[in-house]
Design an enzyme around this catalytic site. Structure first.
Site, short mmCIF file in Angstrom:
data_model
loop_
_atom_site.label_atom_id
_atom_site.label_comp_id
_atom_site.label_asym_id
_atom_site.label_seq_id
_atom_site.Cartn_x
_atom_site.Cartn_y
_atom_site.Cartn_z
CG ASP A 8 -2.16 0.64 1.01
OD1 ASP A 8 -2.46 1.46 -0.08
OD2 ASP A 8 -3.04 0.59 1.79
CG HIS A 115 -8.39 4.62 3.96
ND1 HIS A 115 -7.01 5.08 3.83
CD2 HIS A 115 -8.56 3.76 2.99
CE1 HIS A 115 -6.30 4.78 2.91
NE2 HIS A 115 -7.25 3.59 2.51
#
Length: 272
Positions: A8, A115
């Site tokens: 990520d 998130h």
């Protein structure tokens, strides 16, 4: 010994603003280079520790962020979306361990760019009552295959939320959150050196690791960011509306849990 890396971007040293994760600007181009360098450090550390093969899955946003021509040629790379099991596409029970690089804390948590899956859609995601970050969800999926998470890299809030879930995991904290869009970070060079050393240590000590398992059956609860998004999610025939902004699903497997989350995430684009 095969190692799987899910990469990520929000947890990369030097990444602090949404622009860093959004294609089409200079900040993103800089961030994707930093992301690639940190993944290369994890690849090198895995091989230093005795890995025989490494598979990398690009797991951020459009999933075409890593620079193939700059990636360590010893690793294979999965790019693009949609793809089965999304952030952990390509993982199976033949892998000795999974690494999560550039990861971050979950929705509603302190942490840089925190998130879970889709910041527009999801206010919180729970599985059997466990508040889930992305590492929680996909780590539990890996655990269902018998594969432990052996390395986490990202900020200190990722470490605080997720490291306790994974017995034996090694963490490389490359930045400390000062807010949702601010951090004190290591230099890219120091971050990569830390990741390489921690990845090597993780592979050499895999005997310490145990898979993280959320026993089934699974109850998935999703809090959406608006009533309209919950209205949309409720159109799925097997969804149960449990609150004005919340829906629930029953799922037999973590793969099914991830499938429902990604289905609603994709649907949410109709309301942007």
């Amino acid at each position: 010994m095969k190692i799987f890396i899910s990469a990520d971007i929000e947890g990369v040293a030097g990444v602090v603003t949404p622009q860093h994760g959004q294609p089409g600007n200079a900040e993103y181009e800089r961030a994707r280079r930093l992301m690639t360098e940190e993944v290369n450090a994890a690849i090198a550390g895995a091989f230093d520790g005795g890995a025989s093969a490494v598979l990398v899955n690009d797991s951020h946003g459009p999933m075409v962020n890593l620079l193939p021509d700059a990636l360590d040629p010893r690793a294979e790379l999965i790019l693009g979306r949609p793809k089965p099991t999304s952030m952990f596409a390509g993982l199976d029970g033949d892998f000795a361990a999974a690494f999560c690089t550039g990861y971050h804390s979950g929705a509603g948590q302190h942490g840089v760019l925190s998130h879970t899956i889709n910041g527009f859609a999801f206010a919180a995601i729970r599985v059997n009552g466990i508040d889930c970050a992305e590492a929680t969800l996909y780590g539990a999926y890996a655990g269902s295959l018998g594969v432990p998470v052996a390395l986490l890299t990202g900020d200190d809030r990722l470490q605080a939320q997720c490291a306790p879930l994974f017995p034996g995991v090694r963490t490389a904290v490359v930045k400390h959150a000062l807010g949702q869009r601010a951090a004190r970070a290591l230099s890219p060079q120091s971050a990569c050196a830390l990741i390489r050393a921690t990845a090597e240590h993780a592979v050499r000590n895999l005997a310490d690791c145990r898979p993280f398992v959320i026993p089934g059956p699974h109850r998935l609860e999703i809090d959406l960011n608006s009533v309209a998004l919950a209205d949309l999610a409720e159109t799925i025939p097997v969804a149960t509306r449990i609150a004005p902004r919340s829906v629930a699903f029953a799922a037999d497997t973590m793969r099914a849990v991830i499938g429902w989350i990604n289905t609603i995430s994709a649907m949410s684009a109709t309301l942007r």
